[in-house]
Write an enzyme that holds these catalytic residues in place. Structure first.
Site, mmCIF file in Angstrom:
data_model
loop_
_atom_site.group_PDB
_atom_site.id
_atom_site.type_symbol
_atom_site.label_atom_id
_atom_site.label_comp_id
_atom_site.label_asym_id
_atom_site.label_seq_id
_atom_site.Cartn_x
_atom_site.Cartn_y
_atom_site.Cartn_z
ATOM 1 N N HIS A 88 -35.200 79.252 72.941
ATOM 2 C CA HIS A 88 -36.304 78.443 72.425
ATOM 3 C C HIS A 88 -36.076 76.983 72.788
ATOM 4 O O HIS A 88 -34.970 76.466 72.629
ATOM 5 C CB HIS A 88 -36.380 78.536 70.897
ATOM 6 C CG HIS A 88 -36.686 79.890 70.385
ATOM 7 N ND1 HIS A 88 -37.940 80.252 69.953
ATOM 8 C CD2 HIS A 88 -35.902 80.990 70.228
ATOM 9 C CE1 HIS A 88 -37.916 81.510 69.546
ATOM 10 N NE2 HIS A 88 -36.695 81.977 69.709
ATOM 11 N N HIS B 4 -33.526 85.368 75.020
ATOM 12 C CA HIS B 4 -34.447 84.260 75.277
ATOM 13 C C HIS B 4 -33.935 83.013 74.572
ATOM 14 O O HIS B 4 -33.173 83.098 73.612
ATOM 15 C CB HIS B 4 -35.875 84.603 74.830
ATOM 16 C CG HIS B 4 -36.008 84.955 73.385
ATOM 17 N ND1 HIS B 4 -35.578 86.164 72.868
ATOM 18 C CD2 HIS B 4 -36.525 84.267 72.342
ATOM 19 C CE1 HIS B 4 -35.835 86.199 71.562
ATOM 20 N NE2 HIS B 4 -36.405 85.045 71.226
#
Length: 123
Positions: free
Chosen positions: A105, A103
């Site tokens: 940010h 992932h």
């Protein structure tokens, strides 16, 4: 290489087993608000294809994720009247990764305003 764990929180979100606040979704990615934000507007871009780290990703998934990162970052910069954007991506525990599904940010930033500490508490 450590195997991908399909019980991680992002895999559960992708399967609809846990709630999230979606801000963008396409065929290959989803962008959600971070439940422990370090800045107002802190979002996460998650590939739908399972991968533990960036190093495990197929090149076409990397391209899809970063197309979404750019879209969400542009929208966040405008929506939060941010002076800048911090984009972070961590790999494995030693690299700062906490959830073991790749992932990215996206953190809208204001000049002179530090990131909030990562307390582990949900907002």
């Amino acid at each position: 290489m450590t195997a991908y764990d399909p019980t991680n929180v992002f895999a559960k979100i992708l399967r609809g087993e846990l709630p999230s606040q979606t801000v963008y979704e396409d065929e290959h990615t989803i962008a959600i608000m971070d439940i422990m934000p370090r800045a107002d507007g802190h979002a996460l871009v998650i590939p739908k294809a399972p991968s533990r780290t960036f190093l495990d990703m197929a090149p076409e998934d990397i391209a899809a994720v970063y197309r979404t990162v750019q879209k969400v970052a542009r929208a966040a910069k405008e929506a939060f009247a941010a002076d800048g954007i911090t984009i972070q991506q961590f790999n494995e525990s030693a690299g700062g990764q906490v959830v073991f599904h790749t992932h990215v940010h996206i953190l809208p930033r204001k000049a002179g305003v530090p990131l909030r500490p990562h307390t582990g508490e949900m907002a």
